[in-house]
Write a protein that holds these residues in place. Structure first.
Motif, PDB file in Angstrom:
ATOM      1  N   ARG A  82       0.831  -1.199   0.000  1.00 47.59           N
ATOM      2  CA  ARG A  82       0.000   0.000   0.000  1.00 47.59           C
ATOM      3  C   ARG A  82       0.866   1.250   0.000  1.00 47.59           C
ATOM      4  NH1 ARG A  82      -3.595   0.204   4.909  1.00 47.59           N
ATOM      5  NH2 ARG A  82      -1.707   0.914   5.918  1.00 47.59           N
ATOM      6  N   PHE A  91     -14.683   1.419  -4.140  1.00 49.03           N
ATOM      7  CA  PHE A  91     -15.647   0.917  -3.161  1.00 49.03           C
ATOM      8  C   PHE A  91     -17.029   0.723  -3.779  1.00 49.03           C
ATOM      9  CE2 PHE A  91     -12.307   2.842  -0.718  1.00 49.03           C
ATOM     10  CZ  PHE A  91     -12.187   2.041   0.399  1.00 49.03           C
TER      11      PHE A  91
ATOM     12  N   ASP B 187     -15.357   6.550   3.611  1.00 53.26           N
ATOM     13  CA  ASP B 187     -14.522   7.728   3.345  1.00 53.26           C
ATOM     14  C   ASP B 187     -13.188   7.605   4.073  1.00 53.26           C
ATOM     15  OD1 ASP B 187     -16.561   8.855   1.859  1.00 53.26           O
ATOM     16  OD2 ASP B 187     -17.470   9.800   3.608  1.00 53.26           O
ATOM     17  N   ASP B 189     -11.803   4.688   5.062  1.00 53.11           N
ATOM     18  CA  ASP B 189     -11.062   3.589   4.435  1.00 53.11           C
ATOM     19  C   ASP B 189     -10.327   4.075   3.195  1.00 53.11           C
ATOM     20  OD1 ASP B 189     -11.515   1.552   6.186  1.00 53.11           O
ATOM     21  OD2 ASP B 189     -13.262   0.736   5.140  1.00 53.11           O
ATOM     22  N   LEU B 190     -10.986   4.945   2.438  1.00 52.35           N
ATOM     23  CA  LEU B 190     -10.351   5.488   1.233  1.00 52.35           C
ATOM     24  C   LEU B 190      -9.036   6.166   1.611  1.00 52.35           C
ATOM     25  CD1 LEU B 190     -10.758   6.010  -1.839  1.00 52.35           C
ATOM     26  CD2 LEU B 190     -11.584   8.265  -1.198  1.00 52.35           C
ATOM     27  N   MET B 191      -9.076   6.966   2.692  1.00 51.85           N
ATOM     28  CA  MET B 191      -7.858   7.629   3.165  1.00 51.85           C
ATOM     29  C   MET B 191      -6.792   6.605   3.546  1.00 51.85           C
ATOM     30  SD  MET B 191      -7.630  10.803   3.060  1.00 51.85           S
ATOM     31  CE  MET B 191      -8.554  12.269   2.735  1.00 51.85           C
ATOM     32  N   ARG B 192      -7.234   5.494   4.159  1.00 54.10           N
ATOM     33  CA  ARG B 192      -6.267   4.465   4.554  1.00 54.10           C
ATOM     34  C   ARG B 192      -5.618   3.829   3.332  1.00 54.10           C
ATOM     35  NH1 ARG B 192      -8.893   0.207   8.297  1.00 54.10           N
ATOM     36  NH2 ARG B 192      -6.781  -0.651   8.269  1.00 54.10           N
ATOM     37  N   THR B 193      -6.395   3.639   2.258  1.00 51.74           N
ATOM     38  CA  THR B 193      -5.784   3.020   1.077  1.00 51.74           C
ATOM     39  C   THR B 193      -4.724   3.947   0.475  1.00 51.74           C
ATOM     40  OG1 THR B 193      -7.356   3.885  -0.556  1.00 51.74           O
ATOM     41  CG2 THR B 193      -7.935   1.819   0.505  1.00 51.74           C
ATOM     42  N   TYR B 194      -4.790   5.235   0.791  1.00 50.79           N
ATOM     43  CA  TYR B 194      -3.754   6.160   0.321  1.00 50.79           C
ATOM     44  C   TYR B 194      -2.620   6.288   1.342  1.00 50.79           C
ATOM     45  CZ  TYR B 194      -7.507   7.794  -2.793  1.00 50.79           C
ATOM     46  OH  TYR B 194      -8.511   7.878  -3.703  1.00 50.79           O
ATOM     47  N   SER B 195      -2.692   5.510   2.428  1.00 50.29           N
ATOM     48  CA  SER B 195      -1.729   5.637   3.531  1.00 50.29           C
ATOM     49  C   SER B 195      -1.675   7.083   4.031  1.00 50.29           C
ATOM     50  CB  SER B 195      -0.324   5.198   3.111  1.00 50.29           C
ATOM     51  OG  SER B 195      -0.358   3.901   2.566  1.00 50.29           O
ATOM     52  N   ALA B 196      -2.835   7.734   4.114  1.00 51.98           N
ATOM     53  CA  ALA B 196      -2.868   9.129   4.543  1.00 51.98           C
ATOM     54  C   ALA B 196      -2.545   9.232   6.032  1.00 51.98           C
ATOM     55  CB  ALA B 196      -4.242   9.728   4.278  1.00 51.98           C
TER      56      ALA B 196
END
Lengths: 264, 291
Positions: A82, A91, B187, B189-196
């Motif tokens: 990742r 999603f 929303d 989870d989306l940030m997590r997929t970007y490793s934010a």
């Protein structure tokens, strides 16, 4: 001949277990999952709800962590992968941020990943063309239809050049006609970009139409019951769904799903 | 046009009830005066008298409005806008303390909300105190703040602003906590997929998502800030501000003065809430989230 198999899978799961601890006792979301996904594959995961197909996708993405076995993405752990921007995730809902324009939403991962500002406009234009949304840069999400929003979210997942696209029932909330159209577009996109795609669905025709490999799963505990290599050619017009080959694959998927259910 | 008629009807009804209520409220005094002067009043004379007394129990609307005009517009026209008896001056005293208190309260409220959302310890440790702080009557705590600060040599606008902030931080905390927690799991989870990072998630997701909640809180907060300032003006010896006008009015039985100060406060509150409403509409529109 004893030669090495040089094509190591892009995504590889070995004896993967995932158990959630809940107040009602442990829930075996995944048990003994073995799977390899090769570069350029289009793999669909199909099964009834609770079979762990979404959970498996989330484990690949590092959003959930396995309690047993291993999973590697590009030879790395999911967390490392990742951080290396190995995948884009799409999603169930488009999940566009309503306060950002379409271009703004696509810039979001670019901003977070620190991609130079000078590249943003180019990348936005390029991925919007890929999903056939050129000219919608300045629109806000609510100004787009559901299907267009989902396409924008696919564009967002493509913006940072990940090789893998993880898609969790992306068209599940859309009507049949829009879904057919998007399936066709997705195949074009896959052909033109050479991405590896892992795609969760609960629609048999969708799985058969899109995939090079169909993974049939069953619940309690979540596990793989069948892996079908599709004999269909790469070029797939929509009416391929009326051919005997297509119906045969669909039949095998249906059988696999039924078998999974005979356990309970 | 369709909405104006019902609004006017309600206003007319309130005015009518008000005039009607003034008759029995003020009748006794009119009768006593008449008895003392050995005259009798006809019903018409009695009614007119109840609407034109100098110190009525309940002043009639036109008396309040004319006092309001005399102490604002009329004085301004005569170049005495900032004389000691001018409501404009007193409203300015109140307004400045309100705005300062509102700024302090809003800043504090946002900071607390950010802490509460990001730290479990702060959530459990601060939130109960924030709630407890609002169960204490402000009338009980305001004089203590004034006295304590005065003994430390702090007087003027600061003590009033602190009381104002005390009332206005709470709705901001509650609204912002709710707003910062409003993004859906997906929303986040989306940030997590970007490793934010946490701060990226805050600036790019939580904060923008909280804006509608913030504005709703600010509207409540600014009204509370005004009330806080007026309460803070009561125990200061009634020198400056709308609160002081109300208090001095009650010392001298000047009911008309009390009511006109009340009206000035209400108009001020309406203006402040209206201004926030305009800012809200403008900024949410710019964010594509027109409310």
């Amino acid at each position: 001949m004893g030669t090495w198999d040089v094509t190591t899978p892009v995504i590889e799961a070995k004896d993967l277990d995932l158990t959630f601890q809940t107040n009602d006792g442990p829930v075996h979301a995944l048990k003994g999952v073995d799977l390899g996904i090769e570069k350029g594959d289009f793999v669909s995961f199909i099964g009834p709800s609770g079979c762990g197909k979404t959970t498996f996708l989330r484990v690949i993405a590092g959003l959930e962590h396995a309690t047993g076995g291993t999973v590697t993405v590009n030879g790395m752990t999911p967390d490392e992968a990742r951080r290396n921007r190995a995948y884009g995730y799409v999603f169930q809902a488009a999940g566009l941020y309503p306060w950002r324009t379409i271009a703004g939403n696509i810039r979001l991962p670019l901003e977070i990943m620190g991609i130079p500002k000078s590249e943003h406009a180019d990348r936005v234009r390029r991925v919007l063309e890929l999903v056939d949304l050129a000219g919608f840069e300045k629109k806000f999400p609510w100004q787009l239809s559901g299907g267009m929003q989902q396409r924008a979210s696919i564009a967002r997942a493509l913006a940072f050049d990940a090789d893998i696209l993880l898609m969790d029932e992306p068209f599940g909330a859309l009507d049949e006609i829009v879904r057919d159209h998007l399936n066709e577009q997705l195949l074009e996109l896959w052909a033109s970009t050479q991405k590896t795609i892992a795609f969760v669905t609960h629609s048999i025709p969708e799985a058969v139409y899109l995939s090079t490999k169909i993974v049939v799963m069953s619940p309690r505990p979540g596990r793989i019951t069948d892996v079908i290599e599709s004999p269909l050619p790469k070029e797939r017009p929509l009416d391929i769904r009326d051919t005997p080959e297509f119906l045969e694959v669909a039949h095998r998927v249906r059988e696999g799903l039924r078998e999974g259910h005979s356990y309970d | 046009m369709k909405t104006i008629l019902p609004i006017l009807t309600v206003v007319a009804a309130i005015v009518a009830i008000w005039y009607a209520a003034a008759i029995p409220m003020n009748a006794q005094w009119a009768k006593d005066q008449a008895a003392r002067a050995d005259t009798t009043l006809t019903t018409g004379e009695l009614v007119l008298d109840t609407w034109s007394q100098e110190r009525p129990r309940l002043p009639a609307p036109h008396q309040v409005l004319s006092e309001l005009w005399d102490s604002t517009g009329d004085m301004a026209l005569n170049g005495r806008a900032f004389s000691k008896r001018s409501l404009i001056l007193h409203a300015w005293y109140t307004l400045s303390a309100t705005l300062l208190g509102f700024a302090i309260g809003t800043g504090l409220g946002i900071l607390l909300a950010v802490g509460i959302v990001h730290s479990k310890a702060m959530d459990m440790g601060v939130m109960p105190w924030a709630i407890a702080s609002q169960t204490i009557p402000i009338l009980a705590i305001a004089p203590m703040i004034i006295v304590v600060l005065n003994s430390m040599g702090i007087s003027g606008i600061i003590p009033k602003a602190i009381i104002s902030a005390y009332l206005s931080f709470f709705p901001v905390v509650v609204g912002m906590v709710k707003g910062l927690r409003s993004p859906a799991m997906m929303d986040l989870d989306l940030m997590r997929t970007y490793s934010a990072s946490r701060s990226q998630t805050f600036w790019k997701l939580r904060l923008p998502a909280s804006m509608p909640y913030l504005f709703a809180s600010l509207k409540v907060g600014i009204a509370a800030a005004l009330v806080g300032t007026i309460v803070g003006e009561l125990p200061t010896g009634a020198i400056r501000g709308l609160g002081a006008r109300m208090l001095s009015g009650s010392y001298y039985g000047q009911t008309i003065q009390i009511w006109s100060a009340l009206f000035a406060a209400a108009i001020l509150a309406a203006l402040l809430v209206g201004i926030i409403g305009i800012i809200q509409r403008r900024s949410l529109k710019r964010m594509g989230m027109a409310a």
